[in-house]
Design a protein around this motif. Sequence first.
Motif, PDB file in Angstrom:
ATOM      1  N   TYR A   1       0.854  -1.179   0.000  1.00 16.82           N
ATOM      2  CA  TYR A   1       0.000   0.000   0.000  1.00 16.82           C
ATOM      3  C   TYR A   1       0.893   1.232   0.000  1.00 16.82           C
ATOM      4  O   TYR A   1       2.061   1.179   0.399  1.00 16.82           O
ATOM      5  CB  TYR A   1      -0.889   0.025   1.243  1.00 16.82           C
ATOM      6  N   VAL A   2       0.320   2.353  -0.426  1.00 21.61           N
ATOM      7  CA  VAL A   2       1.080   3.608  -0.446  1.00 21.61           C
ATOM      8  C   VAL A   2       1.591   3.940   0.953  1.00 21.61           C
ATOM      9  O   VAL A   2       2.731   4.379   1.116  1.00 21.61           O
ATOM     10  CB  VAL A   2       0.214   4.759  -1.002  1.00 21.61           C
ATOM     11  N   GLU A   3       0.775   3.687   1.961  1.00 22.78           N
ATOM     12  CA  GLU A   3       1.176   3.984   3.338  1.00 22.78           C
ATOM     13  C   GLU A   3       2.407   3.177   3.748  1.00 22.78           C
ATOM     14  O   GLU A   3       3.260   3.665   4.489  1.00 22.78           O
ATOM     15  CB  GLU A   3       0.027   3.682   4.308  1.00 22.78           C
ATOM     16  N   ASP A   4       2.497   1.924   3.274  1.00 22.24           N
ATOM     17  CA  ASP A   4       3.669   1.097   3.573  1.00 22.24           C
ATOM     18  C   ASP A   4       4.939   1.712   2.988  1.00 22.24           C
ATOM     19  O   ASP A   4       5.979   1.763   3.639  1.00 22.24           O
ATOM     20  CB  ASP A   4       3.511  -0.310   2.991  1.00 22.24           C
TER      21      ASP A   4
ATOM     22  N   VAL B   1       5.445   4.877   2.070  1.00 24.95           N
ATOM     23  CA  VAL B   1       5.758   6.161   2.718  1.00 24.95           C
ATOM     24  C   VAL B   1       6.376   5.922   4.091  1.00 24.95           C
ATOM     25  O   VAL B   1       7.363   6.570   4.462  1.00 24.95           O
ATOM     26  CB  VAL B   1       4.501   7.044   2.808  1.00 24.95           C
ATOM     27  N   ALA B   2       5.831   4.970   4.848  1.00 22.38           N
ATOM     28  CA  ALA B   2       6.395   4.661   6.160  1.00 22.38           C
ATOM     29  C   ALA B   2       7.816   4.123   6.027  1.00 22.38           C
ATOM     30  O   ALA B   2       8.710   4.515   6.793  1.00 22.38           O
ATOM     31  CB  ALA B   2       5.516   3.650   6.890  1.00 22.38           C
TER      32      ALA B   2
END
Length: 67
Positions: free
Chosen positions: A23-26, A28-29
Amino acid sequence: YAVPAYVAATYVGYSRVEADKHYVEDVVAGAAIGVLTSYFLTTPYEGLEITPLVGDGVYGVHISKSW
């Protein structure tokens, strides 16, 4: 020297999201963790050293400063 590495990392992150592997959040994190650890775990200032400690059930951070 860091620009090609950041470009490659950006491409890898983009390709992982496009392949539905992350996911995009993964991404970015992961990027935030990478940037912050490179900032805090390298020696940008003379005489300051921050080193992670891992081994035999011991986890921590060693911070030393030379005066």
